[in-house]
Design a protein around this motif. Structure first.
Motif, PDB file in Angstrom:
ATOM      1  N   LEU A 199      -5.565  -2.009  -5.052  1.00 35.34           N
ATOM      2  CA  LEU A 199      -6.168  -0.850  -3.578  1.00 35.34           C
ATOM      3  C   LEU A 199      -6.912  -0.232  -2.992  1.00 35.34           C
ATOM      4  O   LEU A 199      -7.249  -0.583  -2.454  1.00 35.34           O
ATOM      5  N   MET A 200      -8.009  -0.533  -4.216  1.00 39.15           N
ATOM      6  CA  MET A 200      -9.323   0.243  -3.807  1.00 39.15           C
ATOM      7  C   MET A 200     -10.264  -1.311  -3.047  1.00 39.15           C
ATOM      8  O   MET A 200     -10.548  -0.944  -2.155  1.00 39.15           O
ATOM      9  N   ASP A 201      -9.770  -2.568  -3.130  1.00 41.36           N
ATOM     10  CA  ASP A 201      -9.919  -3.476  -2.063  1.00 41.36           C
ATOM     11  C   ASP A 201      -9.564  -3.755  -0.521  1.00 41.36           C
ATOM     12  O   ASP A 201     -10.376  -3.963  -0.350  1.00 41.36           O
ATOM     13  N   GLN A 202      -8.238  -3.371  -0.671  1.00 40.23           N
ATOM     14  CA  GLN A 202      -7.723  -3.253   0.807  1.00 40.23           C
ATOM     15  C   GLN A 202      -8.225  -2.337   1.107  1.00 40.23           C
ATOM     16  O   GLN A 202      -8.665  -2.169   2.574  1.00 40.23           O
ATOM     17  N   LEU A 203      -8.449  -0.591   0.367  1.00 39.66           N
ATOM     18  CA  LEU A 203      -8.394   0.607   1.092  1.00 39.66           C
ATOM     19  C   LEU A 203      -9.902   0.849   1.690  1.00 39.66           C
ATOM     20  O   LEU A 203     -10.625   1.543   2.108  1.00 39.66           O
ATOM     21  N   GLN A 204     -11.277   0.493   0.452  1.00 39.70           N
ATOM     22  CA  GLN A 204     -12.418  -0.255   0.640  1.00 39.70           C
ATOM     23  C   GLN A 204     -12.734  -0.899   2.388  1.00 39.70           C
ATOM     24  O   GLN A 204     -13.483  -1.231   2.981  1.00 39.70           O
ATOM     25  N   LEU A 205     -11.887  -1.134   3.062  1.00 36.34           N
ATOM     26  CA  LEU A 205     -11.677  -1.906   4.336  1.00 36.34           C
ATOM     27  C   LEU A 205     -11.612  -3.388   4.275  1.00 36.34           C
ATOM     28  O   LEU A 205     -12.206  -4.165   4.834  1.00 36.34           O
ATOM     29  N   ASP A 206     -11.981  -4.054   2.553  1.00 29.05           N
ATOM     30  CA  ASP A 206     -12.137  -5.092   1.997  1.00 29.05           C
ATOM     31  C   ASP A 206     -12.970  -6.060   3.638  1.00 29.05           C
ATOM     32  O   ASP A 206     -12.996  -7.299   3.615  1.00 29.05           O
ATOM     33  N   ILE A 207     -14.271  -5.620   3.860  1.00 28.77           N
ATOM     34  CA  ILE A 207     -14.962  -6.600   5.068  1.00 28.77           C
ATOM     35  C   ILE A 207     -16.373  -6.405   4.798  1.00 28.77           C
ATOM     36  O   ILE A 207     -17.506  -6.645   5.765  1.00 28.77           O
ATOM     37  N   ARG A 208     -16.207  -5.276   3.333  1.00 22.18           N
ATOM     38  CA  ARG A 208     -17.932  -5.042   2.802  1.00 22.18           C
ATOM     39  C   ARG A 208     -18.867  -4.684   4.213  1.00 22.18           C
ATOM     40  O   ARG A 208     -19.684  -4.909   4.609  1.00 22.18           O
ATOM     41  N   ILE A 261       0.815  -1.015   0.196  1.00 21.63           N
ATOM     42  CA  ILE A 261       0.018   0.094  -0.397  1.00 21.63           C
ATOM     43  C   ILE A 261       0.528   1.281   0.058  1.00 21.63           C
ATOM     44  O   ILE A 261       1.149   2.807  -0.379  1.00 21.63           O
ATOM     45  N   PHE A 262       1.617   1.179   1.284  1.00 22.63           N
ATOM     46  CA  PHE A 262       3.208   2.467   0.952  1.00 22.63           C
ATOM     47  C   PHE A 262       3.299   2.367  -0.477  1.00 22.63           C
ATOM     48  O   PHE A 262       4.112   3.834  -0.271  1.00 22.63           O
ATOM     49  N   GLN A 263       4.118   1.832  -0.898  1.00 20.27           N
ATOM     50  CA  GLN A 263       4.982   1.440  -2.253  1.00 20.27           C
ATOM     51  C   GLN A 263       4.032   1.894  -3.499  1.00 20.27           C
ATOM     52  O   GLN A 263       4.162   2.779  -3.903  1.00 20.27           O
ATOM     53  N   LEU A 264       2.358   2.347  -2.912  1.00 20.32           N
ATOM     54  CA  LEU A 264       2.216   1.937  -4.696  1.00 20.32           C
ATOM     55  C   LEU A 264       1.289   3.336  -4.038  1.00 20.32           C
ATOM     56  O   LEU A 264       0.595   4.827  -5.098  1.00 20.32           O
ATOM     57  N   LEU A 265       0.994   4.064  -2.302  1.00 17.51           N
ATOM     58  CA  LEU A 265       0.059   5.344  -3.025  1.00 17.51           C
ATOM     59  C   LEU A 265       1.256   6.374  -2.500  1.00 17.51           C
ATOM     60  O   LEU A 265       1.073   7.705  -2.524  1.00 17.51           O
ATOM     61  N   ASP A 296       7.246  10.089   1.837  1.00 18.00           N
ATOM     62  CA  ASP A 296       7.106  10.825   3.044  1.00 18.00           C
ATOM     63  C   ASP A 296       6.736  10.253   4.164  1.00 18.00           C
ATOM     64  O   ASP A 296       6.767  11.479   5.809  1.00 18.00           O
ATOM     65  N   CYS A 297       6.252   9.059   4.077  1.00 17.66           N
ATOM     66  CA  CYS A 297       6.099   8.108   4.506  1.00 17.66           C
ATOM     67  C   CYS A 297       4.873   8.054   5.370  1.00 17.66           C
ATOM     68  O   CYS A 297       4.648   7.576   6.215  1.00 17.66           O
ATOM     69  N   GLU A 298       3.880   8.715   4.412  1.00 18.97           N
ATOM     70  CA  GLU A 298       2.657   9.206   5.078  1.00 18.97           C
ATOM     71  C   GLU A 298       1.899   9.303   3.627  1.00 18.97           C
ATOM     72  O   GLU A 298       2.382   9.624   3.199  1.00 18.97           O
ATOM     73  N   PHE A 356      -4.210   8.823  -1.269  1.00 18.97           N
ATOM     74  CA  PHE A 356      -5.313   7.421  -1.068  1.00 18.97           C
ATOM     75  C   PHE A 356      -6.551   7.042  -2.145  1.00 18.97           C
ATOM     76  O   PHE A 356      -6.073   6.096  -2.503  1.00 18.97           O
ATOM     77  N   ILE A 357      -7.438   8.380  -2.102  1.00 20.33           N
ATOM     78  CA  ILE A 357      -8.912   8.289  -2.918  1.00 20.33           C
ATOM     79  C   ILE A 357      -7.638   8.341  -4.715  1.00 20.33           C
ATOM     80  O   ILE A 357      -8.127   7.470  -4.993  1.00 20.33           O
ATOM     81  N   GLU A 358      -6.445   8.752  -4.888  1.00 17.20           N
ATOM     82  CA  GLU A 358      -5.828   8.744  -6.217  1.00 17.20           C
ATOM     83  C   GLU A 358      -5.596   7.491  -6.625  1.00 17.20           C
ATOM     84  O   GLU A 358      -6.171   7.032  -7.678  1.00 17.20           O
ATOM     85  N   GLY A 359      -4.967   6.376  -5.842  1.00 19.73           N
ATOM     86  CA  GLY A 359      -4.586   5.375  -5.739  1.00 19.73           C
ATOM     87  C   GLY A 359      -5.621   4.224  -5.786  1.00 19.73           C
ATOM     88  O   GLY A 359      -5.756   3.658  -7.139  1.00 19.73           O
ATOM     89  N   ALA A 360      -6.541   4.724  -5.012  1.00 16.08           N
ATOM     90  CA  ALA A 360      -7.811   3.662  -4.660  1.00 16.08           C
ATOM     91  C   ALA A 360      -8.453   3.493  -5.924  1.00 16.08           C
ATOM     92  O   ALA A 360      -9.326   2.684  -6.544  1.00 16.08           O
ATOM     93  N   GLU A 361      -8.336   4.874  -6.866  1.00 17.67           N
ATOM     94  CA  GLU A 361      -9.433   5.256  -8.105  1.00 17.67           C
ATOM     95  C   GLU A 361      -8.600   4.097  -9.265  1.00 17.67           C
ATOM     96  O   GLU A 361      -9.375   3.827 -10.200  1.00 17.67           O
TER      97      GLU A 361
END
Length: 190
Positions: free
Chosen positions: A168-177, A141-145, A150-152, A158-163
């Motif tokens: 990433l979308m699967d992970q960042l949408q909390l992935d527990i439906r 996630i950090f590598q992609l986003l 800056d380690c943050e 967050f939004i740009e990467g998920a879209e």
């Protein structure tokens, strides 16, 4: 034809809000929902896992938009509406708030790892084929986003990467439906 559908949709929403209001006032005659009541309503109790309890803490915090330690009816309806009918960007903003444990507007590695651990533990009960570790997922996630290294992770990253990235979308949408989970809990309340 489209107008009829829209009107029916609004009526369903109004009925749902009236039902929510009756349930809310029954459960919270003071007009405010506190964390322990929130957990009780959604079935989180002493026999629940630590991860389920931690998820509810974060969910409660995301609903409590004015940060006063309680949820009034308007905050509750806004949260319910966002989960059930919100636009993708709104859901991602909400997910970001869940990940942002200290509320400072950016995600540090430990915050992301903490939520991932909760999700991983909850999912591992139903997904025995999971092969990635929490550290692996967090690193990816950090590598992609984290585009500026800056380690943050900012809300924009967050939004740009998920879209842009389905994984990433699967992970960042909390992935527990959360939508399905919320509907299931709502049905048990009635």
């Amino acid at each position: 034809m489209g107008q009829t559908h829209g009107t029916a949709d609004k009526e369903v929403t109004l009925k749902n809000i009236q039902k929510l209001y009756r349930k809310f006032t029954f459960e919270c005659p003071s007009g405010n929902l506190h964390l322990h009541e929130f957990k009780r309503i959604f079935g989180v109790n002493s026999s629940s896992t630590e991860e389920e309890s931690a998820y509810m803490d974060n969910l409660f915090r995301s609903f409590d938009t004015n940060k006063d330690g309680k949820i009034d009816f308007m905050e509750y309806v806004a949260g319910v509406h966002m989960i059930l009918r919100g636009k993708l960007e709104d859901k991602l903003r909400w997910s970001f708030k869940i990940y942002d444990g200290d509320g400072n507007g950016c995600l540090e590695r430990e915050e992301v790892k903490n939520i991932l651990q909760i999700i991983y533990t909850i999912k591992s009960h139903s997904d025995e084929d999971a092969t990635e570790t929490v550290d692996d997922i967090c690193n990816r996630i950090f590598q992609l986003l984290d585009k500026n290294d800056d380690c943050e992770i900012s809300l924009e990253e967050f939004i740009e990467g998920a879209e842009k990235d389905p994984w990433l979308m699967d992970q960042l949408q909390l992935d527990i439906r959360p939508r399905d989970w919320f509907i299931e809990k709502q049905e048990k309340m009635t």
